[in-house]
Structure formats: C-alpha cells, structure tokens
Design a protein around this motif. Structure first.
Motif, short mmCIF file in Angstrom:
data_model
loop_
_atom_site.label_atom_id
_atom_site.label_comp_id
_atom_site.label_asym_id
_atom_site.label_seq_id
_atom_site.Cartn_x
_atom_site.Cartn_y
_atom_site.Cartn_z
N GLY A 124 1.95 -3.32 7.79
CA GLY A 124 0.65 -2.72 7.99
C GLY A 124 -0.01 -3.32 9.23
N SER A 174 -7.99 -4.40 6.42
CA SER A 174 -6.63 -4.91 6.65
C SER A 174 -5.59 -4.37 5.69
N GLY A 175 -5.97 -4.12 4.44
CA GLY A 175 -4.95 -3.76 3.45
C GLY A 175 -4.12 -5.00 3.10
N GLN A 201 -17.35 3.62 3.88
CA GLN A 201 -16.92 2.21 3.93
C GLN A 201 -17.42 1.46 5.16
N ARG A 206 0.84 -1.19 0.00
CA ARG A 206 0.00 0.00 0.00
C ARG A 206 0.88 1.25 0.00
N PHE A 263 -9.46 -2.98 15.19
CA PHE A 263 -8.86 -1.82 14.53
C PHE A 263 -9.70 -1.53 13.30
C1 SAM Z 1 -6.58 2.51 4.94
S1 SAM Z 1 -6.49 0.96 4.16
C2 SAM Z 1 -6.06 -0.11 5.45
C3 SAM Z 1 -4.66 -0.05 5.87
C4 SAM Z 1 -4.30 -1.03 6.93
N1 SAM Z 1 -5.18 -0.92 8.09
C5 SAM Z 1 -2.88 -0.80 7.38
O1 SAM Z 1 -2.67 -0.13 8.38
O2 SAM Z 1 -1.98 -1.31 6.73
C6 SAM Z 1 -8.16 0.49 3.88
C7 SAM Z 1 -8.31 -0.86 3.22
O3 SAM Z 1 -9.67 -1.25 3.35
C8 SAM Z 1 -10.10 -1.89 2.17
N2 SAM Z 1 -11.58 -1.73 2.13
C9 SAM Z 1 -12.30 -0.69 1.68
N3 SAM Z 1 -13.62 -0.86 1.94
C10 SAM Z 1 -13.72 -2.05 2.57
C11 SAM Z 1 -14.82 -2.78 3.14
N4 SAM Z 1 -16.07 -2.29 3.07
N5 SAM Z 1 -14.58 -3.96 3.74
C12 SAM Z 1 -13.31 -4.45 3.82
N6 SAM Z 1 -12.22 -3.80 3.31
C13 SAM Z 1 -12.42 -2.62 2.71
C14 SAM Z 1 -9.34 -1.18 1.07
O4 SAM Z 1 -9.21 -2.04 -0.07
C15 SAM Z 1 -8.00 -0.89 1.72
O5 SAM Z 1 -7.07 -1.91 1.48
#
Ligand code: SAM
Length: 273
Positions: free
Chosen positions: A68, A52-53, A141, A13, A133
C-alpha cells in the motif's frame, strides 16, 4: 476492518483492481520526484500519508498482494515520514510492517483522525519539500481546513484522491442536508450550491463545477493546477471512480505529474497526454 490476512499474518486491505492503478501512479510519481529532487534537497524531502491503511492490499480480481501507499513510500529515502491511520487494527498492522521493513527510518505513525493530528507534523527545518498523499475513502474523512493547515507556509506537493465519481457523482442527487454540509466541509466553500439551485444543470455538470470549485480553493492556497493534471481512475466497467489530482506551488511538480499520466498502468501510451 475485515480480518483478511496477508502472507505475513497481518491484516491487509481488500481492494478493487483500481487500487493497483492508483498505487502505480503514486510509485511512478515518487520515482520521478525523487530522481529530480534528491540532489537539490538533500535531507530535506519528507512524505506524509494522511490515510495510510495497513500497508498491504489484496487485489480482489487477481488475488495479488501488493504494498500500500506507506510501504511504497518507504522504498524511497525521505528524511522524514508522517503516517496517519484511524483504524486501530490497520494502525497496528502498519506499525508492525514498518518495524520490519524500515526499522531505522525517521517515521512518525499516529493512530487517530488526521484532521485532529495535522498540527503534529514537524517537517525537516525549512527550506524543505514535502509530498502528501491524501487517499480517503469518502468526502467526510477530510476537511478543506485540514488541507489549509497542512500547507500553510510550506512547500508541499499534494496528490489527492478526489472522489468525483464514487463519492460525489453517484450520490449527489440523494444528498441529505447533512451530506451536503459534509461536501461543503470537504470542498471548503458552498458556492456550488447556489449555482446548482439557480440553474438545474445535469449531474455531471454539477459535479464538474464542484471539482472546479475545489481547484479554485486550492489555487487560493497558492497551488497551481494545470489543465489535464487530473488522472481518472476507473472501475473495470469503465466508470469513473475518482480522479487523482495533483497540486504543486511550483510548475516543476506539474511537469513531473504530466509525465506520469502519459503511460497508463497497463503500459499503454495515451494518445492525447
Ligand atoms: C483508502 S484507505 C487508504 C489506503 C492506502 N492509502 C493505500 O494505498 O494502501 C483509507 C484509510 O484511511 C483510514 N481513515 C479513515 N478516516 C481517517 C481519518 N480521518 N484519519 C486517518 N485515517 C483515516 C481508513 O481506516 C483506511 O484505512
């Protein structure tokens, strides 16, 4: 997702420096939480990551590659992990990284929308203590209803990326009807709208009220949020991006959270913790 690859050849990411700050606080909290709770809750601690990313982040400003949130959590010995990721490439990358890092841990990784899959979380038998988290990139979202379902009849602490700066403050003045309703779904109620229309206050004031309404709604689920429990995460131009908001049904959790806010990621002690 853009196909930036990590040193392991899997997608990572691409993030601003603030992601490092956010992850610093998560790791710091997990340390304190684990030391404080593992003896009291043997085999009963579980971790949930709703967004999770792919498991690794590239920090644009420094070129560093760091773990991450899910891979940080895997450094600790939770009895169970529940990870959600909607993007298929991120999901695949995380799946591969989990298999390398923690092949023997009890992990449920779901590909899809966490709002849909929230009912599939099966914590260790009660009494158990969870930490979730919640790190979306935007207000659309996650709905407040998902938070309700996640926390109903459970003892589970929450660390929420609350996008007061980035998601709300910068956009509020141009919200369309659709976006307003997305905000209502995120907050769980629309009381702020009435107040906003009655007396046209400043945007910062309106945003503050929206955040206050969110906290009230969390309190209605049994959460106690102490003043000063929110940690601001800023851009490098010192603009507010979001708050990391902590909520626990138990005062002990809030005590732990206050400790992590005392020292910022640059090792500086805050003057007024
Ligand atoms: C800010 S990033 C997360 C980063 C991660 N928490 C880290 O610290 O490495 C948000 C992630 O949520 C995913 N995402 C977006 N909407 C979602 C949903 N409704 N359910 C699950 N995952 C989702 C995206 O694809 C993205 O990878």
């Amino acid at each position: 997702m853009a196909s930036l690859l990590g040193t392991d050849g899997l997608p990572i990411r691409d993030s601003g420096i603030w992601a490092k700050e956010k992850l610093h606080y998560l790791e710091h909290y997990l340390n304190i939480f684990f030391i404080g709770m593992r003896k009291k809750w043997p085999g009963k601690l579980y971790y949930i990551d709703l967004f999770s990313g792919p498991g690794r982040c590239h920090i644009r400003e420094t070129g560093e590659e760091i773990d991450g949130s899910p891979l940080i959590a895997l450094r600790f010995d939770f009895a169970k992990y529940f990870f959600f990721e909607m993007d298929p490439d991120c999901h695949k990358a995380l799946d591969a990284r989990i298999k390398t890092r923690a092949p023997n841990k009890n992990i449920t990784l779901t590909q899809g929308d966490c709002n849909q899959g929230i009912g599939n979380i099966k914590p260790p038998a009660s009494p158990a203590l969870g930490l979730a988290f919640i790190d979306p990139t935007g207000i659309s979202q996650i709905s407040f209803e998902t938070i309700q379902k996640l926390t109903l009849n459970r003892r589970i602490d929450l660390i929420i990326n609350f996008p007061e700066g980035m998601g709300i403050r910068m956009n509020l003045h141009q919200y369309t009807g659709k976006e307003t309703s997305a905000l209502n779904t995120f907050i769980g109620t629309n009381r702020w709208q009435g107040r906003f229309q009655e007396a046209l206050t400043s945007f910062p004031q309106a945003c503050h009220e929206i955040a206050a309404e969110y906290l009230e709604n969390l309190r209605s689920l049994g959460y106690q949020i102490v003043d000063g429990s929110q940690i601001p995460v800023m851009t490098n131009q010192n603009r507010l991006l979001y708050y990391l908001l902590f909520a626990s049904k138990n005062p002990k959790g809030n005590e732990f959270w206050k400790k992590i806010g005392v020292i910022n990621p640059h090792g500086q002690r805050k003057l007024f913790p």
